[in-house]
Design a protein around this motif. Sequence first.
Motif, PDB file in Angstrom:
ATOM      1  N   ALA A 180       0.818  -1.218   0.000  1.00 42.67           N
ATOM      2  CA  ALA A 180       0.000   0.000   0.000  1.00 42.67           C
ATOM      3  C   ALA A 180       0.849   1.265   0.000  1.00 42.67           C
ATOM      4  CB  ALA A 180      -0.919  -0.008   1.222  1.00 42.67           C
ATOM      5  N   PHE A 181       2.146   1.152  -0.287  1.00 41.88           N
ATOM      6  CA  PHE A 181       3.009   2.333  -0.238  1.00 41.88           C
ATOM      7  C   PHE A 181       2.549   3.371  -1.272  1.00 41.88           C
ATOM      8  CE2 PHE A 181       6.709   4.951  -0.980  1.00 41.88           C
ATOM      9  CZ  PHE A 181       7.254   5.083   0.296  1.00 41.88           C
ATOM     10  N   PRO A 182       2.462   4.658  -0.890  1.00 41.61           N
ATOM     11  CA  PRO A 182       1.946   5.689  -1.803  1.00 41.61           C
ATOM     12  C   PRO A 182       3.005   6.213  -2.774  1.00 41.61           C
ATOM     13  CG  PRO A 182       2.390   6.669   0.343  1.00 41.61           C
ATOM     14  CD  PRO A 182       2.660   5.179   0.486  1.00 41.61           C
ATOM     15  N   LYS A 187      13.285   6.986  -2.775  1.00 38.48           N
ATOM     16  CA  LYS A 187      12.999   7.773  -1.579  1.00 38.48           C
ATOM     17  C   LYS A 187      12.817   9.256  -1.905  1.00 38.48           C
ATOM     18  CE  LYS A 187      14.658   4.302   1.603  1.00 38.48           C
ATOM     19  NZ  LYS A 187      15.573   3.870   2.672  1.00 38.48           N
ATOM     20  N   HIS A 188      13.791   9.902  -2.484  1.00 39.63           N
ATOM     21  CA  HIS A 188      13.600  11.314  -2.811  1.00 39.63           C
ATOM     22  C   HIS A 188      12.553  11.516  -3.910  1.00 39.63           C
ATOM     23  CE1 HIS A 188      17.452  11.963  -0.632  1.00 39.63           C
ATOM     24  NE2 HIS A 188      16.882  13.116  -0.338  1.00 39.63           N
ATOM     25  N   ALA A 229       7.078  11.093   5.118  1.00 37.95           N
ATOM     26  CA  ALA A 229       5.621  11.096   5.267  1.00 37.95           C
ATOM     27  C   ALA A 229       5.016   9.831   4.666  1.00 37.95           C
ATOM     28  CB  ALA A 229       5.034  12.340   4.605  1.00 37.95           C
ATOM     29  N   ALA A 230       5.532   9.421   3.514  1.00 41.99           N
ATOM     30  CA  ALA A 230       5.012   8.208   2.869  1.00 41.99           C
ATOM     31  C   ALA A 230       5.301   6.976   3.721  1.00 41.99           C
ATOM     32  CB  ALA A 230       5.629   8.057   1.478  1.00 41.99           C
ATOM     33  N   PHE A 231       6.529   6.889   4.243  1.00 41.91           N
ATOM     34  CA  PHE A 231       6.868   5.750   5.077  1.00 41.91           C
ATOM     35  C   PHE A 231       6.070   5.755   6.381  1.00 41.91           C
ATOM     36  CE2 PHE A 231      10.747   5.564   2.402  1.00 41.91           C
ATOM     37  CZ  PHE A 231      10.695   4.210   2.076  1.00 41.91           C
ATOM     38  N   ALA A 232       5.822   6.951   6.927  1.00 41.21           N
ATOM     39  CA  ALA A 232       5.025   7.032   8.151  1.00 41.21           C
ATOM     40  C   ALA A 232       3.612   6.518   7.905  1.00 41.21           C
ATOM     41  CB  ALA A 232       5.000   8.469   8.650  1.00 41.21           C
ATOM     42  N   ALA A 233       3.068   6.814   6.716  1.00 43.77           N
ATOM     43  CA  ALA A 233       1.726   6.332   6.381  1.00 43.77           C
ATOM     44  C   ALA A 233       1.708   4.812   6.331  1.00 43.77           C
ATOM     45  CB  ALA A 233       1.283   6.923   5.047  1.00 43.77           C
ATOM     46  N   VAL A 234       2.752   4.227   5.777  1.00 36.93           N
ATOM     47  CA  VAL A 234       2.827   2.771   5.717  1.00 36.93           C
ATOM     48  C   VAL A 234       2.971   2.180   7.102  1.00 36.93           C
ATOM     49  CG1 VAL A 234       4.270   0.833   4.965  1.00 36.93           C
ATOM     50  CG2 VAL A 234       3.711   2.663   3.366  1.00 36.93           C
ATOM     51  N   LYS A 235       3.816   2.779   7.914  1.00 39.46           N
ATOM     52  CA  LYS A 235       4.000   2.275   9.273  1.00 39.46           C
ATOM     53  C   LYS A 235       2.705   2.407  10.074  1.00 39.46           C
ATOM     54  CE  LYS A 235       7.443   1.035  10.692  1.00 39.46           C
ATOM     55  NZ  LYS A 235       8.033  -0.313  10.684  1.00 39.46           N
TER      56      LYS A 235
END
Length: 476
Positions: A300-302, A350-351, A465-471
């Motif tokens: 589900a990674f954005p 990442k970037h 922010a994207a990784f935080a959403a996944v976590k």
Amino acid sequence: MAKPAILWFRQDLRLADNPALAALEGRPLLPVYFLEEGPEAPGGAARWWLHHSLAALGRALAARGAPLLLLRGDARQVLPALAAEIGAEEVHAGRRTEPLARRRDAETHAALQDAGVRLVLHRTALLHEPHLVRTGGGKPYSVYTPFARAVFGLLEELPPPLPAPDRLVPASGARQGLGLDSLHLLPRPPEPNWAADFPAHWTPGEEGAAARLDAFLEQGLAGYADRRNDPAAERGTSGLSPHLHLGEVSPRQVWHAAKAKGGRGLETFLKELLWREFSHHLLWHRPEMPEAPLRPEFAAFPWRPDAALLRAWQRGRTGYPIVDAGMRQLWRIGWMHNRVRMIAASFLVKHLLQPWQDGEAWFRDTLVDADIAANSASWQWVAGCGADAAPYFRIFNPVLQGEKFDAAGAYVRRWCPELARLPDRWIHRPHEAPEMVLRGAGVTLGRNYPAPVMGLSEGRAAALAAFAAVKGTEAA
């Protein structure tokens, strides 16, 4: 006289230390290579290498009396027919770990069995069978360090490499094969000759692999622990990966030769060989690895797919010199220094928040050493979604990475010559250089060198922010 047998070459294009060949000593044999197309067919750069590797193998086999038969087609249909033509009751080949190859092998085994022919698979490409390495609890390993520790122990009594045969007995009655050129492995007009610079850097084939190994042992192994992270260093890395990928040299040959040479860089180098083993171990147990994240929450990674950003990265036009130098090196010679692979891959996923699968696909097409297991495992490691992956918050800063590993800018100056006259202070950050410095170096951002496609602070914030959403999704 013994019944003839078929020797099916795949990712073991050598005569020395080839257990499948050694098993047929003294028997009439038909050496054969099939070019099979499909999702796991070699990419463009690997096809260039394959052409020249097959040419070298063909010469070596012919000199020993058993010419190589080249065919295009499906082994499931062709092998039973070939066996009938020469009266063979066995086909010997090296075992593969790729998911499609394993499925095809099972189907080929069934087809041959129906024809009364036995398929015998040998370990020709790895140090140890990936399905046999298990934890104390009997499970596959998912973390590299304990895997490497376990395999180190298993390899304490690794048998020595097998010699190449002096002569071979050819089987009779086989059909006429294809000419190597008819496999169309090389770039052809009107396609540009993107491989024009490859021959200056590489010598495919078993002899080329032996020469590369010898040169590395003499000039590179002692300083490997320090120099392997310097992309500008001559013999800083072994350069053996494409030779290992197509099996022109076996990992057992490399392992024993390195241990016999010894030196301060030995342990670090052997661990790199074990990372390759670990990648194949993962692929064997997780066949979805080339397409799907091993950590399911990352499905589900954005991601933010952007064709223009992907293209800028592919062509080395991101505005970040260490990334651009690596991508241009890749395009020119079909290979990129391993440290720079990590920096370039991190920048993309990442970037720029581009899907890791797009980067993996580009590397698979442009690397002469494009190994499905190592390529997909490494991309998942960088993206934070694989086994034993880099932490999601580990985001390489390409400017700082360049200054750390290419402090004098020699690597960037070689592959981005438009920046060659910049002082060391600005070679990795031309976008921050004073206008007077840029003019003095002949650099015009946006004209002869691109402005950054993404601000580093902006890209890092978006990635976190994207990784935080996944976590958060994982926690929920």
